[in-house]
Scaffold this active site. Structure first.
Site, mmCIF file in Angstrom:
data_model
loop_
_atom_site.group_PDB
_atom_site.id
_atom_site.type_symbol
_atom_site.label_atom_id
_atom_site.label_comp_id
_atom_site.label_asym_id
_atom_site.label_seq_id
_atom_site.Cartn_x
_atom_site.Cartn_y
_atom_site.Cartn_z
ATOM 1 N N GLY A 180 0.283 33.798 0.435
ATOM 2 C CA GLY A 180 -0.650 32.978 1.029
ATOM 3 C C GLY A 180 -0.062 32.053 1.433
ATOM 4 N N CYS A 181 -0.846 30.882 2.072
ATOM 5 C CA CYS A 181 -0.171 30.202 2.197
ATOM 6 C C CYS A 181 0.608 29.406 1.680
ATOM 7 C CB CYS A 181 -1.793 28.774 2.531
ATOM 8 S SG CYS A 181 -0.704 26.781 3.003
#
Length: 182
Positions: free
Chosen positions: A15-16
């Protein structure tokens, strides 16, 4: 295995990269964490290009660690415990191939360790559904722009940091006390 001075490298996408970087900076034995892009076709991509979803790159982190202080398996354990490895191309509100769950292994030992870890998670039905984390050989890693590096620690009061990253850090600090830096 990428080794220098007895140190090893792990490359992970969960993810981020602001989230994953903040978590791994807290672990004992982790010497450096760099946010960047890997796994795609565009050379020297920018954040905007990666966000378009057309580069093939994932937001990822490159972790330099001392295997005498933290094992690769410990890194995998924290990685799988701190993101959702069962959703394809998504982590929370972050959607797109750049937010996929992927382990970019450096050598056969890391590949085997990741395969075994995913098999264990699936065999024990830890998440209630199959892990979709992709395994790929590590290729060129492009460090992200400077403003992405150590993002959380420089922007703790920013909305995304407070809503998304702070709760992940709280969970890490509660569940992995023995693995944290002093």
């Amino acid at each position: 295995m990428s080794e220098q001075n007895g140190l090893e490298v792990a490359t992970l996408a969960g993810g981020c990269f602001w989230c994953t970087e903040a978590l791994f900076l807290e672990l004992k034995g982790v010497k450096k964490v760099v946010s960047g892009y890997t796994g795609g076709k565009t050379k020297n991509p920018t954040y905007e290009e990666v966000c378009s979803g057309y580069t093939g790159h994932a937001e990822a982190i490159e972790i330099t660690f001392d295997p005498n202080e933290i094992s690769y398996e410990d890194i995998l354990e924290v990685f799988f415990a701190t993101h959702d490895p069962t959703t394809l191309n998504r982590q929370g509100a972050d959607v797109g191939t750049q937010y996929r769950s992927e382990v970019f292994y450096h050598g056969d030992a890391q590949k085997k360790a990741a395969e075994n870890f995913i098999q264990l998670l699936n065999d024990q039905n830890i998440f209630g559904k199959k892990v979709v984390t992709k395994l790929s050989e590590a290729t060129f890693f492009y460090p992200a722009e400077d403003y992405h590096q150590n993002y959380y620690n420089r922007n703790k009061n920013q909305g995304y940091c407070m809503a998304v990253i702070s709760p992940k850090l709280d969970k890490l600090r509660k569940n992995y006390k023995s693995k944290l830096k002093e």
